[in-house]
Design a protein around this motif. Structure first.
Motif, mmCIF file in Angstrom:
data_model
loop_
_atom_site.group_PDB
_atom_site.id
_atom_site.type_symbol
_atom_site.label_atom_id
_atom_site.label_comp_id
_atom_site.label_asym_id
_atom_site.label_seq_id
_atom_site.Cartn_x
_atom_site.Cartn_y
_atom_site.Cartn_z
ATOM 1 N N PRO A 44 27.729 55.343 2.333
ATOM 2 C CA PRO A 44 29.087 55.755 2.714
ATOM 3 C C PRO A 44 29.721 56.627 1.618
ATOM 4 O O PRO A 44 29.621 56.306 0.438
ATOM 5 C CB PRO A 44 29.840 54.454 2.885
ATOM 6 C CG PRO A 44 29.121 53.490 1.994
ATOM 7 C CD PRO A 44 27.676 53.916 2.002
ATOM 8 N N PHE A 45 30.363 57.717 2.031
ATOM 9 C CA PHE A 45 30.917 58.681 1.088
ATOM 10 C C PHE A 45 31.968 58.054 0.179
ATOM 11 O O PHE A 45 32.057 58.394 -1.003
ATOM 12 C CB PHE A 45 31.530 59.865 1.857
ATOM 13 C CG PHE A 45 30.503 60.687 2.598
ATOM 14 C CD1 PHE A 45 29.616 61.494 1.910
ATOM 15 C CD2 PHE A 45 30.424 60.639 3.979
ATOM 16 C CE1 PHE A 45 28.672 62.257 2.580
ATOM 17 C CE2 PHE A 45 29.478 61.393 4.658
ATOM 18 C CZ PHE A 45 28.600 62.194 3.965
ATOM 19 N N VAL A 46 32.771 57.158 0.754
ATOM 20 C CA VAL A 46 33.854 56.550 -0.029
ATOM 21 C C VAL A 46 33.285 55.760 -1.198
ATOM 22 O O VAL A 46 33.783 55.844 -2.326
ATOM 23 C CB VAL A 46 34.728 55.649 0.869
ATOM 24 C CG1 VAL A 46 35.769 54.911 0.031
ATOM 25 C CG2 VAL A 46 35.403 56.468 1.956
ATOM 26 N N LEU A 47 32.223 55.008 -0.959
ATOM 27 C CA LEU A 47 31.608 54.204 -2.017
ATOM 28 C C LEU A 47 31.051 55.094 -3.123
ATOM 29 O O LEU A 47 31.238 54.820 -4.312
ATOM 30 C CB LEU A 47 30.493 53.329 -1.433
ATOM 31 C CG LEU A 47 29.772 52.400 -2.417
ATOM 32 C CD1 LEU A 47 30.747 51.417 -3.033
ATOM 33 C CD2 LEU A 47 28.634 51.668 -1.732
ATOM 34 N N VAL A 48 30.377 56.185 -2.732
ATOM 35 C CA VAL A 48 29.820 57.111 -3.720
ATOM 36 C C VAL A 48 30.940 57.771 -4.520
ATOM 37 O O VAL A 48 30.852 57.915 -5.748
ATOM 38 C CB VAL A 48 28.945 58.172 -3.031
ATOM 39 C CG1 VAL A 48 28.450 59.207 -4.041
ATOM 40 C CG2 VAL A 48 27.760 57.517 -2.340
ATOM 41 N N ASP A 49 32.025 58.170 -3.838
ATOM 42 C CA ASP A 49 33.151 58.801 -4.529
ATOM 43 C C ASP A 49 33.813 57.850 -5.514
ATOM 44 O O ASP A 49 34.152 58.238 -6.639
ATOM 45 C CB ASP A 49 34.186 59.303 -3.513
ATOM 46 C CG ASP A 49 33.675 60.490 -2.715
ATOM 47 O OD1 ASP A 49 32.728 61.147 -3.190
ATOM 48 O OD2 ASP A 49 34.211 60.748 -1.621
ATOM 49 N N ILE A 50 34.006 56.596 -5.109
ATOM 50 C CA ILE A 50 34.610 55.605 -6.005
ATOM 51 C C ILE A 50 33.714 55.382 -7.229
ATOM 52 O O ILE A 50 34.188 55.318 -8.363
ATOM 53 C CB ILE A 50 34.856 54.275 -5.263
ATOM 54 C CG1 ILE A 50 35.969 54.451 -4.218
ATOM 55 C CG2 ILE A 50 35.228 53.160 -6.243
ATOM 56 C CD1 ILE A 50 36.149 53.244 -3.323
ATOM 57 N N ALA A 51 32.406 55.306 -6.997
ATOM 58 C CA ALA A 51 31.467 55.118 -8.113
ATOM 59 C C ALA A 51 31.512 56.302 -9.064
ATOM 60 O O ALA A 51 31.508 56.127 -10.289
ATOM 61 C CB ALA A 51 30.049 54.921 -7.569
ATOM 62 N N ASN A 52 31.579 57.523 -8.519
ATOM 63 C CA ASN A 52 31.643 58.716 -9.375
ATOM 64 C C ASN A 52 32.933 58.768 -10.179
ATOM 65 O O ASN A 52 32.932 59.170 -11.348
ATOM 66 C CB ASN A 52 31.495 59.981 -8.526
ATOM 67 C CG ASN A 52 30.068 60.186 -8.050
ATOM 68 O OD1 ASN A 52 29.120 59.768 -8.713
ATOM 69 N ND2 ASN A 52 29.906 60.810 -6.901
ATOM 70 N N VAL A 53 34.047 58.357 -9.565
ATOM 71 C CA VAL A 53 35.319 58.313 -10.294
ATOM 72 C C VAL A 53 35.229 57.304 -11.440
ATOM 73 O O VAL A 53 35.676 57.576 -12.568
ATOM 74 C CB VAL A 53 36.479 57.962 -9.341
ATOM 75 C CG1 VAL A 53 37.738 57.634 -10.128
ATOM 76 C CG2 VAL A 53 36.748 59.118 -8.389
ATOM 77 N N CYS A 54 34.644 56.143 -11.171
ATOM 78 C CA CYS A 54 34.498 55.115 -12.214
ATOM 79 C C CYS A 54 33.610 55.618 -13.352
ATOM 80 O O CYS A 54 33.895 55.373 -14.529
ATOM 81 C CB CYS A 54 33.918 53.835 -11.619
ATOM 82 S SG CYS A 54 35.033 52.966 -10.503
ATOM 83 N N ILE A 55 32.537 56.324 -13.001
ATOM 84 C CA ILE A 55 31.650 56.876 -14.033
ATOM 85 C C ILE A 55 32.392 57.911 -14.869
ATOM 86 O O ILE A 55 32.275 57.941 -16.103
ATOM 87 C CB ILE A 55 30.394 57.493 -13.388
ATOM 88 C CG1 ILE A 55 29.508 56.389 -12.806
ATOM 89 C CG2 ILE A 55 29.601 58.315 -14.406
ATOM 90 C CD1 ILE A 55 28.367 56.899 -11.965
ATOM 91 N N ALA A 56 33.178 58.767 -14.200
ATOM 92 C CA ALA A 56 33.929 59.796 -14.929
ATOM 93 C C ALA A 56 34.924 59.159 -15.895
ATOM 94 O O ALA A 56 35.025 59.562 -17.059
ATOM 95 C CB ALA A 56 34.649 60.712 -13.935
#
Length: 205
Positions: A44-56
């Motif tokens: 799911p795109f939302v999960l990937v986006d949240i993970a990328n924000v957390c990594i950033a």
């Protein structure tokens, strides 16, 4: 500080062990470095986006923490070496609305900007994120997380040599050293393998 360190190390250790053990159990050597996007799909795109924000957020904060001592060291050395240079020592007052007076140092601006540009270019030249991250983690894990805290605790507590606690802590330290060395060896092997298909400024698949 003790409680924060305990919770932080316990949380990261739990996640790393789960990812490492479950990933290897499920996929063996084909386990991807990124479990969210390493299989070729991005849902799911939302999960990937949240993970990328957390990594950033995590990496930006870590970058700042690691850079500040370097910035401070270079700037203090330059101040001592060239105390009469206005470019290095002068502070220019700038009035910023709703903030107040901000003191701008041109040397600090140029030096820090150049440092960030150089590190960004190096990161694009060497895009082996997982292998470099694993190597840095392996190198820093044992001395910073295990050896120094254990040695400081034993020195402060004045543990008698060869007592049960002293022996247990020494065994833990040496075991973690072994894990770090094996991890570093695996990371170096991954870097060597990645270099065989290396192309500058292109992400590695």
């Amino acid at each position: 500080m003790k409680r924060a360190s305990f919770v932080g190390i316990l949380t990261t250790t739990t996640f790393y062990i789960l990812c490492g053990c479950l990933g290897y159990a499920a996929f063996g050597n084909d386990a991807p470095g990124n479990f969210l996007t390493g299989f070729g799909f991005y849902e799911p795109f939302v999960l990937v986006d949240i993970a990328n924000v957390c990594i950033a957020i995590h990496l930006i904060g870590a970058y700042q923490v690691f850079c500040q001592p370097i910035f401070s060291f270079v700037e203090s050395r330059c101040h001592k070496r060239w105390p009469d240079s206005k470019f290095i020592t002068s502070e220019h007052a700038i009035n910023i609305p709703f903030y107040g007076v901000y003191y701008l140092n041109l040397f600090r601006l140029v030096w820090r900007t150049a440092y960030v540009i150089v590190t960004a270019v190096l990161a694009m030249l060497l895009p082996f994120f997982n292998d470099f991250l694993a190597l840095l983690g392996a190198i820093s894990f044992w001395p910073l997380t295990v050896y120094f805290p254990i040695e400081m605790y034993m020195a402060r507590s004045k543990l008698p040599k060869f007592s049960f606690t002293w022996t247990s802590l020494k065994i833990l330290s040496w075991a973690c050293l072994g894990i770090s060395l094996v991890s570093a060896a695996g990371s170096i092997e991954g870097l060597i393998r990645a270099l065989k298909t290396y192309k500058p400024f292109k992400a590695q698949q």
